[in-house]
Write a protein that holds these residues in place. Structure first.
Motif, PDB file in Angstrom:
ATOM      1  N   GLY A  66       0.795  -1.218   0.000  1.00 44.32           N
ATOM      2  CA  GLY A  66       0.000   0.000   0.000  1.00 44.32           C
ATOM      3  C   GLY A  66       0.831   1.274   0.000  1.00 44.32           C
ATOM      4  N   LEU A  67       1.856   1.307   0.858  1.00 47.10           N
ATOM      5  CA  LEU A  67       2.657   2.515   0.987  1.00 47.10           C
ATOM      6  C   LEU A  67       3.874   2.521   0.079  1.00 47.10           C
ATOM      7  N   GLY A  68       4.353   1.317  -0.315  1.00 45.72           N
ATOM      8  CA  GLY A  68       5.563   1.230  -1.135  1.00 45.72           C
ATOM      9  C   GLY A  68       5.498   2.057  -2.400  1.00 45.72           C
ATOM     10  N   PRO A  69       4.432   1.906  -3.219  1.00 46.71           N
ATOM     11  CA  PRO A  69       4.363   2.702  -4.456  1.00 46.71           C
ATOM     12  C   PRO A  69       4.343   4.206  -4.200  1.00 46.71           C
ATOM     13  N   VAL A  70       3.660   4.632  -3.118  1.00 47.13           N
ATOM     14  CA  VAL A  70       3.595   6.060  -2.806  1.00 47.13           C
ATOM     15  C   VAL A  70       4.971   6.589  -2.423  1.00 47.13           C
ATOM     16  N   VAL A  71       5.657   5.854  -1.538  1.00 49.48           N
ATOM     17  CA  VAL A  71       7.000   6.263  -1.110  1.00 49.48           C
ATOM     18  C   VAL A  71       7.948   6.301  -2.304  1.00 49.48           C
ATOM     19  N   LEU A  72       7.870   5.265  -3.156  1.00 48.23           N
ATOM     20  CA  LEU A  72       8.729   5.225  -4.344  1.00 48.23           C
ATOM     21  C   LEU A  72       8.464   6.420  -5.250  1.00 48.23           C
ATOM     22  N   ALA A  73       7.188   6.729  -5.463  1.00 48.31           N
ATOM     23  CA  ALA A  73       6.838   7.847  -6.337  1.00 48.31           C
ATOM     24  C   ALA A  73       7.375   9.167  -5.786  1.00 48.31           C
ATOM     25  N   VAL A  74       7.244   9.366  -4.485  1.00 51.41           N
ATOM     26  CA  VAL A  74       7.740  10.603  -3.866  1.00 51.41           C
ATOM     27  C   VAL A  74       9.255  10.702  -3.995  1.00 51.41           C
ATOM     28  N   LEU A  75       9.954   9.594  -3.761  1.00 53.35           N
ATOM     29  CA  LEU A  75      11.410   9.592  -3.881  1.00 53.35           C
ATOM     30  C   LEU A  75      11.850   9.879  -5.313  1.00 53.35           C
ATOM     31  N   LEU A  76      11.136   9.305  -6.284  1.00 55.86           N
ATOM     32  CA  LEU A  76      11.475   9.556  -7.689  1.00 55.86           C
ATOM     33  C   LEU A  76      11.250  11.020  -8.050  1.00 55.86           C
ATOM     34  N   CYS A  77      10.160  11.601  -7.570  1.00 54.76           N
ATOM     35  CA  CYS A  77       9.897  13.016  -7.856  1.00 54.76           C
ATOM     36  C   CYS A  77      10.986  13.892  -7.236  1.00 54.76           C
ATOM     37  N   ALA A  78      11.362  13.590  -5.988  1.00 59.27           N
ATOM     38  CA  ALA A  78      12.413  14.362  -5.331  1.00 59.27           C
ATOM     39  C   ALA A  78      13.728  14.244  -6.092  1.00 59.27           C
ATOM     40  N   ASN A  79      14.036  13.034  -6.568  1.00 60.78           N
ATOM     41  CA  ASN A  79      15.261  12.841  -7.346  1.00 60.78           C
ATOM     42  C   ASN A  79      15.197  13.606  -8.656  1.00 60.78           C
ATOM     43  N   GLY A  80      14.020  13.656  -9.274  1.00 59.04           N
ATOM     44  CA  GLY A  80      13.868  14.397 -10.516  1.00 59.04           C
ATOM     45  C   GLY A  80      14.150  15.876 -10.327  1.00 59.04           C
ATOM     46  N   LEU A 101       5.675  10.901 -11.185  1.00 63.92           N
ATOM     47  CA  LEU A 101       4.365  11.487 -11.467  1.00 63.92           C
ATOM     48  C   LEU A 101       3.435  10.466 -12.116  1.00 63.92           C
ATOM     49  N   GLY A 102       3.997   9.591 -12.957  1.00 59.85           N
ATOM     50  CA  GLY A 102       3.188   8.555 -13.590  1.00 59.85           C
ATOM     51  C   GLY A 102       2.599   7.589 -12.569  1.00 59.85           C
ATOM     52  N   ILE A 103       3.422   7.183 -11.601  1.00 53.90           N
ATOM     53  CA  ILE A 103       2.930   6.281 -10.546  1.00 53.90           C
ATOM     54  C   ILE A 103       1.835   6.958  -9.733  1.00 53.90           C
ATOM     55  N   LEU A 104       2.069   8.224  -9.355  1.00 51.38           N
ATOM     56  CA  LEU A 104       1.056   8.957  -8.589  1.00 51.38           C
ATOM     57  C   LEU A 104      -0.217   9.119  -9.408  1.00 51.38           C
ATOM     58  N   GLY A 105      -0.070   9.300 -10.720  1.00 52.57           N
ATOM     59  CA  GLY A 105      -1.238   9.440 -11.575  1.00 52.57           C
ATOM     60  C   GLY A 105      -2.096   8.186 -11.603  1.00 52.57           C
ATOM     61  N   VAL A 106      -1.443   7.029 -11.728  1.00 53.23           N
ATOM     62  CA  VAL A 106      -2.187   5.767 -11.741  1.00 53.23           C
ATOM     63  C   VAL A 106      -2.868   5.535 -10.395  1.00 53.23           C
ATOM     64  N   LEU A 107      -2.139   5.798  -9.297  1.00 51.38           N
ATOM     65  CA  LEU A 107      -2.728   5.628  -7.963  1.00 51.38           C
ATOM     66  C   LEU A 107      -3.897   6.585  -7.762  1.00 51.38           C
ATOM     67  N   GLY A 108      -3.744   7.826  -8.252  1.00 54.67           N
ATOM     68  CA  GLY A 108      -4.836   8.786  -8.137  1.00 54.67           C
ATOM     69  C   GLY A 108      -6.057   8.369  -8.929  1.00 54.67           C
ATOM     70  N   LEU A 109      -5.827   7.829 -10.125  1.00 57.25           N
ATOM     71  CA  LEU A 109      -6.941   7.355 -10.957  1.00 57.25           C
ATOM     72  C   LEU A 109      -7.680   6.211 -10.277  1.00 57.25           C
ATOM     73  N   MET A 110      -6.934   5.309  -9.637  1.00 53.94           N
ATOM     74  CA  MET A 110      -7.569   4.205  -8.910  1.00 53.94           C
ATOM     75  C   MET A 110      -8.411   4.730  -7.756  1.00 53.94           C
ATOM     76  N   ALA A 111      -7.883   5.725  -7.040  1.00 55.34           N
ATOM     77  CA  ALA A 111      -8.633   6.286  -5.916  1.00 55.34           C
ATOM     78  C   ALA A 111      -9.921   6.947  -6.389  1.00 55.34           C
ATOM     79  N   VAL A 112      -9.845   7.706  -7.494  1.00 54.89           N
ATOM     80  CA  VAL A 112     -11.038   8.362  -8.043  1.00 54.89           C
ATOM     81  C   VAL A 112     -12.056   7.323  -8.492  1.00 54.89           C
ATOM     82  N   ALA A 113     -11.572   6.240  -9.115  1.00 53.61           N
ATOM     83  CA  ALA A 113     -12.485   5.191  -9.582  1.00 53.61           C
ATOM     84  C   ALA A 113     -13.234   4.555  -8.413  1.00 53.61           C
ATOM     85  N   VAL A 114     -12.529   4.355  -7.312  1.00 58.17           N
ATOM     86  CA  VAL A 114     -13.174   3.748  -6.132  1.00 58.17           C
ATOM     87  C   VAL A 114     -14.176   4.715  -5.506  1.00 58.17           C
ATOM     88  N   LEU A 115     -13.786   5.985  -5.386  1.00 57.01           N
ATOM     89  CA  LEU A 115     -14.649   6.964  -4.724  1.00 57.01           C
ATOM     90  C   LEU A 115     -15.895   7.275  -5.546  1.00 57.01           C
TER      91      LEU A 115
END
Length: 337
Positions: A66-80, A101-115
């Protein structure tokens, strides 16, 4: 037990592949599949753990997923952001930021789909997740095998050390990235020369002249080495190449003319080593590739770039798989409609 047996089979295929030729991307996939099925086997055995430990393992697994993809996405953005600040704006330097940003986008789309309980968004999100999962699996295979490849024992019978160029500063000066390759190449040269087999090897400085350079990279590379005490009569200059493929092909011509049949050790940066090895195999160069150290902040974007190049070199298979996954998602949308 079946998962463990399948894991053992892929591990056997990995071992055979490495013995046949360690410079094959198939070895990375075999290793990735072996680890994947081993993980599935261990996961299936969680129920056999003592009471309480099973729940702990499952909670940790859910946290990682659950948290791994979010943490990875944040670290990648910071590195960018770091890459842009230190190296300037270019597509290559933006890769880690775009991946995050791509990972966050997919996760955001999943959250919107659920909500929103949107069937269409749900199918689109799952389809993107399938494609992302496939690409992520190959990326992890690439990174894992690159780590192992870089730690394999150096060959003992090389007659050449080939250092690949990487561009000059101000049109004529060796930058830190290239200096790291040259220093590593000299270290490899001295190790091979100390073994005394068939005399000392030659070091080939490989790099042509770019449109913004005042001299060929190989000439600046050779000057860097000679100024620091390297024997000038052991340096050969390959000054026609404009790409890694040409580095290898034109260096092979020099090696065939000087010592036909002799093997080589190819030196580049660590993030580039595995792809250079794959290209060396394709070019028919009998050489092992070793890497020189790279600044930590540079590694994520550079590794993503190298993986993207390998992914596209196998585009027929990879794009077909991605197309099938998209088709499965469209079929799911049609069925649920």
């Amino acid at each position: 037990m079946i998962a463990f047996a399948v894991s053992a089979l892929f591990l056997l295929l990995f071992g055979v592949g490495v013995l046949r030729d360690r410079r094959r991307f198939g070895n990375a996939v075999y290793l990735g599949l072996a680890v994947t099925f081993l993980g599935l086997g261990l996961l299936s055995a969680v129920d056999d753990l003592p009471h309480g430990l099973t729940e702990t393992v499952l909670v940790l697994l859910l946290l990682v997923l659950g948290l791994g993809p979010v943490v990875l996405a944040v670290l990648l953005c910071a590195n960018g952001v770091t890459m842009v600040r230190k190296e300037g704006r270019s597509l290559a330097n933006l890769l880690s930021l775009l991946a995050g940003l791509g990972i966050l986008g997919v996760l955001g789309l999943m959250a919107v789909a659920v909500l929103t309980h949107s069937r269409v968004l749900g199918v689109v999100a799952v389809t993107l997740l399938l494609v992302l999962g496939y690409v992520s699996f190959l990326f992890l295979c690439f990174v894992g095998y690159a780590f192992l490849y870089g730690r394999m024992r150096l060959r003992r019978d090389a007659g050449f050390v080939v250092v690949l160029g990487s561009g000059l500063i101000g049109g004529r000066r060796v930058p830190p990235l290239l200096a790291s390759r040259l220093d590593r190449g000299r270290e490899v040269y001295e190790r091979l020369a100390a073994r005394g087999q068939d005399g000392p090897p030659f070091l080939i400085a490989s790099g042509g002249q770019g449109p913004d350079e005042e001299l060929p990279e190989s000439h600046a590379m050779a000057a860097y080495l000679v100024e620091r005490g390297f024997p000038e009569d052991r340096v050969l200059r390959e000054d026609r190449s404009r790409s890694t493929e040409e580095n290898l092909l034109f260096s092979k011509e020099l090696m065939d003319a000087e010592r036909p049949g002799a093997g080589c050790v190819i030196v580049t940066n660590d993030f580039h080593a595995l792809r250079a090895a794959l290209l060396a195999r394709k070019a028919g160069v009998d050489g092992q590739v070793v890497g020189s150290p790279t600044a930590a902040y540079f590694w994520p974007s550079a590794t993503i770039r190298e993986f993207a190049a390998v992914f596209l070199e196998h585009r027929a298979v990879n794009l077909t798989v991605c197309a099938v996954l998209v088709a499965v998602g469209c079929l799911g949308l049609a069925v649920t409609g």
